[in-house]
Design an enzyme around this catalytic site. Structure first.
Site, PDB file in Angstrom:
ATOM      1  N   SER A  24       0.400  -1.203   0.619  1.00 53.38           N
ATOM      2  CA  SER A  24      -0.073  -0.236  -0.032  1.00 53.38           C
ATOM      3  C   SER A  24       1.054   1.314   0.089  1.00 53.38           C
ATOM      4  CB  SER A  24      -1.061   0.052   1.273  1.00 53.38           C
ATOM      5  OG  SER A  24      -2.045   1.197   1.607  1.00 53.38           O
ATOM      6  N   GLU A  25       1.051   2.163  -1.115  1.00 54.80           N
ATOM      7  CA  GLU A  25       2.032   3.226  -1.503  1.00 54.80           C
ATOM      8  C   GLU A  25       1.642   3.988   0.220  1.00 54.80           C
ATOM      9  OE1 GLU A  25      -0.864   2.619  -3.406  1.00 54.80           O
ATOM     10  OE2 GLU A  25      -1.660   4.146  -4.209  1.00 54.80           O
ATOM     11  N   ASN A  26       1.086   3.959   1.012  1.00 55.40           N
ATOM     12  CA  ASN A  26       1.167   4.613   2.566  1.00 55.40           C
ATOM     13  C   ASN A  26       2.709   4.352   3.095  1.00 55.40           C
ATOM     14  OD1 ASN A  26      -1.163   3.139   2.251  1.00 55.40           O
ATOM     15  ND2 ASN A  26      -0.994   4.182   4.124  1.00 55.40           N
TER      16      ASN A  26
END
Lengths: 237, 218
Positions: free
Chosen positions: B45-47
């Site tokens: 998840s790119e966060n």
């Protein structure tokens, strides 16, 4: 050890004035400096340029500074959850620059690492590339175009950490880390608010995410609402 | 014709053992529900998560633990957390093997548009431009036609682009297609009950049909 502690949010933001550029940590409403945002609302300063991944929601986060029209320009990657933002943008009251999320993070990183530019393939061939220098590099056998992107130059960075010590060392918790470490590195002056402020010696040096050299002011936030944007759960059993 | 879950189920078959996978918002998120047992993958998840798990049980949600869609999630054993620069670093350095995302339009050369409708909707690109510019393997999950019945698989995108010449494969409610490097959508599979003729009618870009086109198995 150098002591970076200030009294509270009001004290921390006391010399932030009209028309300054601020880096504001957080992703959505996760890991945002709630207490500093409230202090800026109270301070009623105007004409701010805010660099932050998102723009909060209508009544929380940076949305509070939008409601009071204190933000002149917003630099963000995704602004989908804020109706007041959309209204101000479409009416032209608010200037908006949308940039890729990785570009945003890396432009902060570049500032903290003392590198004036970075090259990234993100946005090549799109409107993000307009007016930017494009260069072709061959790397690992692949020839690609890259955009030149500049390190941010911000007057202040405002970040939120889980724990910090009086020397300004920071530890983040879970995905509330997000943009906070790189923004902390990128501010000319960096303000960190923390859930728990401890004396030096109480944090394990091996566990520090952001060393205190990057943090000029630190305080323990008075309270944290830590609002969740989308509660998604499953039933037990 | 497939529903959203059907599209997700078909895409799940593209996920191979040992892959690190980034799933976009919408249909791509559903793919996680259909990854077969015995296929070990790590969701990014790119966060800032590798090893993202399912939604938390009621009452166990944590405001500090969300995914890129801002939904509360959990971490699996072996998960790790990192900052946003490292997250996009591993994407740019092509450590993430597969990216699955949604689109408003795709061109026959693999250009994608999914972040802005001028004058109507501006949400922003989030991490999509970084992902499509760097990922080697990009699958798009989308509807073949829009609400007005117009094809979203076009000779050239009309909407502002997210990235150029990057989409490798497309799964829609009607078909599985790949995008040829020389241009054109090559039809690979038909959705159950859908004819080649229907797919031709729904595709504005160049459609390449070679031989008998099998029906999808899901």
């Amino acid at each position: 050890m150098i002591n970076r502690v200030v009294k509270n949010a009001e004290d921390a933001v006391k010399d932030i004035t009209d028309n300054m550029t601020l880096l504001v940590g957080g992703f959505g409403l996760c890991g945002i400096p709630e207490n500093c945002i409230s202090a800026l609302v109270k301070k009623k300063i105007k004409g701010l340029t805010c660099i932050s991944n998102n723009a909060g929601v209508d009544d929380f986060g940076l949305g509070l500074l939008l409601q009071t029209k204190q933000i002149k320009k917003m630099i963000a990657s995704y602004v989908g959850e804020n109706a007041e933002f959309e209204r101000q943008m479409l009416s032209g009251e608010l200037e908006v620059e949308l940039i890729p999320q990785g570009t945003l993070a890396t432009r902060c990183l570049a500032a903290g690492y003392g590198m004036p530019v970075i090259y990234t393939p993100a946005g090549v061939g799109t409107e993000v590339a307009i007016g930017k220098e494009v260069r072709t590099f061959t790397y690992n056998g692949e020839t690609k175009e890259y955009l030149e992107e500049k390190a941010f130059e911000a007057d202040f960075a405002i970040v939120k950490a889980w724990k910090g010590d009086s020397a300004g060392n920071l530890i983040f918790r879970s995905t509330a880390r997000n943009f906070n470490p790189m923004m902390a590195m990128a501010g000319k002056i960096t303000i960190a608010e923390v859930e728990e402020l401890v004396e030096v010696g109480q944090l394990d040096p091996d566990q520090i995410h952001t060393p205190g050299i990057y943090v000029h002011r630190i305080f323990q936030g008075e309270k944290y609402e830590k609002r969740i944007e989308q509660v998604t759960v499953r039933k037990k059993g | 014709m497939l529903d959203k879950n059907g599209i997700a189920k078909r895409i799940a078959k593209e996920v191979k053992n040992g892959m690190y996978v980034n799933l976009g918002i919408g249909i791509p998120t559903l793919v996680a529900n259909y990854i077969p047992d015995g296929i070990d993958v790590v969701l990014q998840s790119e966060n800032g998560i590798l090893g993202m798990g399912p939604f938390p049980f009621e009452g166990e949600e944590d405001a500090d633990l969300i995914n890129a869609g801002k939904q509360t999630v959990t971490l699996l054993n072996g998960a790790s957390i990192f900052d946003s620069a490292m997250s996009f670093g591993m994407i740019r350095a092509q450590k993430v093997n597969l990216t699955i995302l949604g689109a408003m339009e795709v061109s026959e050369y693999g250009d994608i548009a999914n972040w802005k409708i001028p004058g109507k909707m501006v949400k922003g690109m989030g991490g999509a431009m970084d992902l499509v510019a760097s990922a080697k393997n990009i699958i798009v999950a989308m509807q073949h036609v829009n609400k007005a019945g117009e094809s979203k698989l076009l000779p050239k995108c009309d909407l502002p682009l997210t990235g150029i010449r990057c989409v490798k494969k497309i799964v829609t409610e009607l078909a599985v297609l790949d995008v040829l490097p020389t241009g054109g959508f090559r039809l690979l599979e038909r959705a159950p009950g859908v004819s080649v003729e229907q797919i031709k009618n729904a595709t504005a870009g160049r459609l390449i049909v070679e031989g008998e086109i099998p029906e999808m198995v899901i």
